[in-house]
Design a protein around this motif. Structure first.
Motif, PDB file in Angstrom:
ATOM      1  N   ILE A  25      38.029  23.678  44.272  1.00  2.00           N
ATOM      2  CA  ILE A  25      38.362  24.304  45.564  1.00  2.00           C
ATOM      3  C   ILE A  25      39.775  23.905  45.994  1.00  2.00           C
ATOM      4  O   ILE A  25      40.581  24.750  46.403  1.00  2.00           O
ATOM      5  CB  ILE A  25      37.321  23.927  46.643  1.00  2.00           C
ATOM      6  N   ALA A  26      40.089  22.606  45.865  1.00  2.15           N
ATOM      7  CA  ALA A  26      41.423  22.116  46.249  1.00  2.15           C
ATOM      8  C   ALA A  26      42.504  22.753  45.377  1.00  2.15           C
ATOM      9  O   ALA A  26      43.570  23.143  45.863  1.00  2.15           O
ATOM     10  CB  ALA A  26      41.465  20.591  46.133  1.00  2.15           C
ATOM     11  N   GLN A  27      42.206  22.882  44.081  1.00  2.00           N
ATOM     12  CA  GLN A  27      43.183  23.459  43.154  1.00  2.00           C
ATOM     13  C   GLN A  27      43.422  24.945  43.458  1.00  2.00           C
ATOM     14  O   GLN A  27      44.563  25.409  43.470  1.00  2.00           O
ATOM     15  CB  GLN A  27      42.681  23.282  41.720  1.00  2.00           C
ATOM     16  N   ARG A  32      46.839  29.453  45.883  1.00  2.00           N
ATOM     17  CA  ARG A  32      46.291  30.717  46.406  1.00  2.00           C
ATOM     18  C   ARG A  32      47.316  31.849  46.487  1.00  2.00           C
ATOM     19  O   ARG A  32      46.927  33.012  46.525  1.00  2.00           O
ATOM     20  CB  ARG A  32      45.586  30.505  47.737  1.00  2.00           C
ATOM     21  N   GLN A  33      48.616  31.520  46.534  1.00  2.00           N
ATOM     22  CA  GLN A  33      49.625  32.586  46.621  1.00  2.00           C
ATOM     23  C   GLN A  33      49.912  33.234  45.259  1.00  2.00           C
ATOM     24  O   GLN A  33      50.372  34.372  45.204  1.00  2.00           O
ATOM     25  CB  GLN A  33      50.939  32.043  47.219  1.00  2.00           C
ATOM     26  N   ALA A  34      49.660  32.484  44.188  1.00  2.00           N
ATOM     27  CA  ALA A  34      50.006  32.991  42.846  1.00  2.00           C
ATOM     28  C   ALA A  34      48.767  33.607  42.193  1.00  2.00           C
ATOM     29  O   ALA A  34      47.963  32.927  41.594  1.00  2.00           O
ATOM     30  CB  ALA A  34      50.539  31.843  41.990  1.00  2.00           C
ATOM     31  N   LEU A  99      44.211  27.560  34.617  1.00  2.00           N
ATOM     32  CA  LEU A  99      44.593  28.762  33.872  1.00  2.00           C
ATOM     33  C   LEU A  99      45.333  29.787  34.728  1.00  2.00           C
ATOM     34  O   LEU A  99      46.115  30.574  34.203  1.00  2.00           O
ATOM     35  CB  LEU A  99      43.343  29.429  33.273  1.00  2.00           C
ATOM     36  N   GLY A 100      45.075  29.775  36.037  1.00  2.00           N
ATOM     37  CA  GLY A 100      45.675  30.781  36.917  1.00  2.00           C
ATOM     38  C   GLY A 100      44.648  31.813  37.334  1.00  2.00           C
ATOM     39  O   GLY A 100      43.756  32.178  36.565  1.00  2.00           O
ATOM     40  N   TYR A 195      38.843  41.204  45.903  1.00  2.00           N
ATOM     41  CA  TYR A 195      40.254  40.811  45.875  1.00  2.00           C
ATOM     42  C   TYR A 195      40.538  39.525  46.626  1.00  2.00           C
ATOM     43  O   TYR A 195      41.601  38.951  46.471  1.00  2.00           O
ATOM     44  CB  TYR A 195      41.117  41.931  46.474  1.00  2.00           C
ATOM     45  N   GLU A 196      39.613  39.084  47.472  1.00  4.53           N
ATOM     46  CA  GLU A 196      39.871  37.901  48.297  1.00  4.53           C
ATOM     47  C   GLU A 196      38.666  36.984  48.289  1.00  4.53           C
ATOM     48  O   GLU A 196      37.562  37.409  47.946  1.00  4.53           O
ATOM     49  CB  GLU A 196      40.214  38.329  49.727  1.00  4.53           C
ATOM     50  N   ASN A 197      38.897  35.730  48.658  1.00  4.95           N
ATOM     51  CA  ASN A 197      37.791  34.783  48.598  1.00  4.95           C
ATOM     52  C   ASN A 197      36.783  35.029  49.712  1.00  4.95           C
ATOM     53  O   ASN A 197      37.100  35.634  50.728  1.00  4.95           O
ATOM     54  CB  ASN A 197      38.317  33.332  48.557  1.00  4.95           C
TER      55      ASN A 197
END
Length: 213
Positions: A25-27, A32-34, A99-100, A195-197
């Motif tokens: 979650i922290a990672q 979150r922008q990329a 991984l992204g 598309y979003e969390n």
């Protein structure tokens, strides 16, 4: 505080958040922008007043990490699947690194024969970022499978908010009203693209109708 926030979000989906999710979650929050978009080609748009009512797209073949769950509720299945995928994305993979994130995450659903309910099994799929498409990192979790999905042609429509069985069935019904009678798309299988969390109340989703091969 971040963990407590996600714990509250998970509880709305009737799932409990394991302690080992604190790291992923922290990672995810740090990065979150990329977010890399899944590549596609727009074939046509249908709409009025500059707003597309729906869009036809073609997605190329590509490698996806997939998990299938069959929990009592749709939200439980997608939440538990995505927690597994988050662990894989964040570290539990053969390269041992983040991984992204790519968007959207796909949830493939099936309607019962009567078309009034969702089947229990939901497949959740994460598109591997471009740098890993040729050589996907191996998941440590045996329930995650790397598959090559064939090219896909879909007709998509945006909707906002929570994704529950009720809202999904409503969106499918609305989309059929908009499209009218057609035999060019599948009737039992659909895709919900996120598309979003899940912590964003008015998050963007799409319903995808899958074109016949």
């Amino acid at each position: 505080r971040l963990f407590a926030h996600w714990e509250a979000v998970a509880s709305t989906h009737r799932v409990s958040l394991p302690r080992d999710m604190a790291g992923p979650i922290a990672q995810m929050a740090r990065h979150r922008q990329a977010r890399e978009p899944v590549p596609y080609i727009s074939l046509s748009q249908n709409g009025k007043c500059e707003e597309a009512a729906y869009e036809e797209r073609r997605y190329p073949a590509g490698k996806w990490a997939c998990v299938t769950m069959g929990e009592p509720m749709y939200e439980q299945s997608i939440s538990m699947s995505f927690m597994k995928l988050m662990r894989y994305i964040c570290k539990e993979n053969s390269v041992g690194r983040y991984l992204g994130m790519t968007v959207p995450v796909l949830n493939e659903i099936h309607l019962t024969k009567e078309g009034t309910k969702l089947e229990r099994e939901v497949l959740t799929a994460y598109y591997l970022p471009g740098e890993f498409q040729q050589n996907p990192p191996v998941p440590m979790d045996p329930e995650i499978h790397i598959i090559e999905r064939a090219p896909l042609r879909v007709i998509t429509r945006v909707f906002y908010g929570m994704t529950t069985e009720e809202t999904i069935l409503r969106e499918i019904s609305l989309f059929w009203e908009l499209l009218g009678s057609t035999d060019t798309v599948l009737r039992q299988t659909y895709i919900v693209a996120s598309y979003e969390n899940p912590s964003i109340p008015q998050r963007r989703n799409e319903i995808w109708f899958i074109c016949q091969a």
